[in-house]
Scaffold this active site. Structure first.
Site, PDB file in Angstrom:
ATOM      1  N   CYS A 162       0.069   4.051   2.548  1.00  0.00           N
ATOM      2  CA  CYS A 162       0.437   3.668   3.922  1.00  0.00           C
ATOM      3  C   CYS A 162       1.879   4.064   4.221  1.00  0.00           C
ATOM      4  CB  CYS A 162       0.293   2.159   4.112  1.00  0.00           C
ATOM      5  SG  CYS A 162      -1.358   1.513   3.792  1.00  0.00           S
ATOM      6  N   CYS A 207       0.842  -1.210   0.000  1.00  0.00           N
ATOM      7  CA  CYS A 207       0.000   0.000   0.000  1.00  0.00           C
ATOM      8  C   CYS A 207       0.872   1.253   0.000  1.00  0.00           C
ATOM      9  CB  CYS A 207      -0.906  -0.044   1.234  1.00  0.00           C
ATOM     10  SG  CYS A 207      -1.722   1.506   1.613  1.00  0.00           S
TER      11      CYS A 207
END
Lengths: 174, 169
Positions: free
Chosen positions: A77, A74
């Site tokens: 993230c 991700c």
């Protein structure tokens, strides 16, 4: 059930995503819960870090907690992680704690290299279906929950939000 | 409650009417993680039947529609940590000769300091098969399409879509 409202709102995130939006955004969980006459408490959990050390709800009680669901695949993230290191350093002594919960399917095999490089100053734990379910399901990453010192979930952020938004929330709750 | 993007769905309505929004909800893909709800940012479009000739090569296009606002990683992402798009087949005794992915577009989303090689909107992946000399008896070619999608602020889990392409007799 403590997380009934969370389930409701997270389900709505799914539907928002289905409607062509990211499903992302910030929700003031406490306000929604208050309107419904409920309080949304941090659920019980028991997760381990890379060294096998167990963390439970008891380890964070009495603190303001930023509980972040993330994964190595991700991109957004990874933007947040250095922020969380800053927050942990800046606010730890005032009763604040970051908990990062990885939802990587491959587990420590992929998470450990990332944390070795990042050197987080907060616990990084491996999540599971049961825990995510307790939080009403996780529809996209990153998803972060802000918990006040009473153990009440105050805010949920789905998707990347600004560092300043996190910081002002933390300051307000400490 | 703070403001949020709503698209065709209003948050307040959603809380009470979770099934009311007619936006083409797709639940077909199998998420890699059970905790992620069944939303999919991509779908494999139904393919026309393939005609197989014993001993001959055949090309099979697979069309994938990617939901507006999302991208999926290309088959060769520029960063090691990203999960590549991958098409695979269970089509024996056909032999996969090649799988040709489309050219990726490079984007620079706010969450990445480096450009990303991605697909968006609609792509076609072309597979070239070699059929054996004898009749195969196949009625369909089974495939799997694996991808991982993000928008500009968040990412969905890796997903695998099972699909099949009919074989014309």
């Amino acid at each position: 059930m403590p997380n009934r409202l969370l389930r409701l709102t997270l389900s709505a995130v799914v539907l928002a995503a289905a409607c062509g939006t990211s499903g992302g955004g910030s929700e003031t969980v406490a306000a929604e819960a208050a309107a419904a006459g409920e309080t949304i408490w941090l659920p019980d959990f028991s997760l381990k870090d890379a060294n096998g050390k167990e963390f439970t709800k008891a380890d964070v009680e009495g603190r303001v907690v930023l509980l972040n669901f993330w994964a190595t695949w991700c991109g957004p993230c990874k933007i947040e992680m250095p922020w969380f290191i800053d927050f942990q350093r800046k606010y730890k002594d005032r009763g604040f704690m970051v908990l990062a919960v990885s939802l990587d399917e491959e587990g420590w095999e992929v998470v450990r290299p990332f944390t070795t490089e990042l050197k987080p100053n907060f616990p990084v734990l491996l999540g599971n279906d049961a825990m995510a379910e307790e939080f009403g399901g996780v529809v996209a990453l990153p998803t972060s929950f802000i918990v006040n010192k009473k153990g009440e979930i105050v805010t949920r952020h789905t998707g990347l939000v600004s560092k300043s938004e996190y910081e002002s929330e933390i300051e307000r709750l400490l | 409650m703070k403001a949020r993007s709503s698209g065709c769905c209003d948050w307040a309505r959603l809380a009470g009417k979770l099934t009311a929004c007619a936006c083409g909800l797709s639940l077909a893909a199998a998420a890699g993680f059970g905790q992620f709800a069944g939303f999919s940012a991509a779908s494999v479009e139904p393919a026309p039947a393939v005609a197989l000739t014993p001993g001959a090569a055949v090309e099979v296009p697979v069309s994938v529609r990617i939901r507006k606002g999302y991208h999926i990683n290309s088959n060769r992402p520029l960063e090691d940590y990203l999960i590549p798009t991958k098409l695979s087949w269970d089509a024996a005794p056909l032999v996969v000769v090649s799988i040709d992915y489309p050219q990726a577009e490079e984007i620079s989303p706010s969450f990445s300091a480096k450009p990303l090689a991605v697909y968006s909107s609609r792509i076609v992946i072309r597979t070239r098969f070699q059929a054996p000399a004898a009749e195969t008896g196949l009625s369909e070619l089974k495939g799997k399409f694996r991808f991982q999608a993000c928008d500009d602020k968040s990412c969905l889990p890796p997903q695998t879509i099972d699909f099949s392409t009919p074989v014309r007799r």
